[in-house]
Scaffold this motif. Sequence first.
Motif, PDB file in Angstrom:
ATOM      1  N   HIS A 198       0.839  -1.198   0.000  1.00 20.71           N
ATOM      2  CA  HIS A 198       0.000   0.000   0.000  1.00 20.71           C
ATOM      3  C   HIS A 198       0.870   1.242   0.000  1.00 20.71           C
ATOM      4  CE1 HIS A 198       0.688  -0.940   4.262  1.00 20.71           C
ATOM      5  NE2 HIS A 198       0.614   0.361   4.480  1.00 20.71           N
TER       6      HIS A 198
ATOM      7  N   ALA B 181       0.367   5.606   0.853  1.00 18.61           N
ATOM      8  CA  ALA B 181      -0.479   6.743   1.245  1.00 18.61           C
ATOM      9  C   ALA B 181      -0.107   7.941   0.367  1.00 18.61           C
ATOM     10  CB  ALA B 181      -0.258   7.075   2.718  1.00 18.61           C
TER      11      ALA B 181
ATOM     12  N   ARG C 204      -4.441   3.742  13.703  1.00 24.14           N
ATOM     13  CA  ARG C 204      -3.893   2.522  13.096  1.00 24.14           C
ATOM     14  C   ARG C 204      -3.692   1.446  14.159  1.00 24.14           C
ATOM     15  NH1 ARG C 204       1.443   0.768  11.884  1.00 24.14           N
ATOM     16  NH2 ARG C 204       1.867   0.270   9.694  1.00 24.14           N
TER      17      ARG C 204
HETATM   18  C1  SIN Z   1      -2.257   5.710   5.187  1.00 20.46           C
HETATM   19  O1  SIN Z   1      -2.141   6.604   6.031  1.00 20.46           O
HETATM   20  O2  SIN Z   1      -3.060   5.812   4.260  1.00 20.46           O
HETATM   21  C2  SIN Z   1      -1.412   4.461   5.277  1.00 20.46           C
HETATM   22  C3  SIN Z   1      -0.602   4.410   6.528  1.00 20.46           C
HETATM   23  C4  SIN Z   1       0.313   3.197   6.579  1.00 20.46           C
HETATM   24  O3  SIN Z   1       1.161   3.040   5.709  1.00 20.46           O
HETATM   25  O4  SIN Z   1       0.163   2.397   7.494  1.00 20.46           O
END
Ligand code: SIN
Length: 283
Positions: free
Chosen positions: A259, A261, A274
């Motif tokens: 992922h 951000a 989180r």
């Molecule tokens: C996010 O803030 O969208 C992702 C954060 C992460 O990498 O855990």
Amino acid sequence: MGRTSAKFSVEPLSGALGAQVSGIDLAAALDDAQFAQVQEAFLAHQVLFFRDQNLTPDAYLAFARRFGALAEYPFAKGMDSHPKITEIIKEPHQTSNFGGMWHTDTTYLPEPPKATLLYAVETPAVGGDTLFANLYMAFGALSGGMAEVLTGLTGVNTSALHSTGLRSAHLKSGSMQAKTSADEALMAEHPAIRTHPETGRRALYVNAAHTARFSTMTREESLPILSFLFDHAVQPEFTCRFRWQPGSLAIWDNRCTLHCAINDYDGHRRVMQRITIEGDRPV
Ligand code: SIN
């Protein structure tokens, strides 16, 4: 605490991965059959998104605990009242963000978290979306020759590789509190191809933020292959993108996804909570 009895729906978000789950109130206790459905959808879609939730920290923790024991992020302190929840905050004056590179969470740990939950508290009117990529697909699209080469290789993962981009600069600029151990580099070796312990499917398991080299090669020797893999894994056909609103919650499977951000909202505030779930040693 109430119990949710309504049936919920699961709608895929892209052709690659991700599904939005509707008709479910996560603040109410899910019964075992309902949680089994959520768990099944999680394994099938790799990342689930829920909108319009209204979660106190205790309700959020209770939902997260259904997935397993809670882990802690090694570099930033949790909330004083709820240490297992780490707040990810970008203030309007900050220009770096947390998690702004393609990565799988904390692969520099010997047993990286199996899943991460992220709950949106405050979001910019536009921007601050998160991208996800499917690492089963990335593995499946490799040539037989490359898959065979990678099957024999081990990645060396370190927290020190891109620390300025990924977290340190952001932590040092003030909105999140660094743990006292935050300057120590952490390192772990994991297979470049891992087998998911629950689905039995094989996934690519290297990432641009943390995988520095292969254990039997120098960084210079490793980089041409790693660079190819980092680009290969995030081609648009393997991804989905989620637009957050306050009350949105995502849970992703760190054993088969990347992922990133997106940092496109300077001048605006974004506050996320989180939680990570303990995982096992990748094999
Ligand atoms: C996010 O803030 O969208 C992702 C954060 C992460 O990498 O855990």
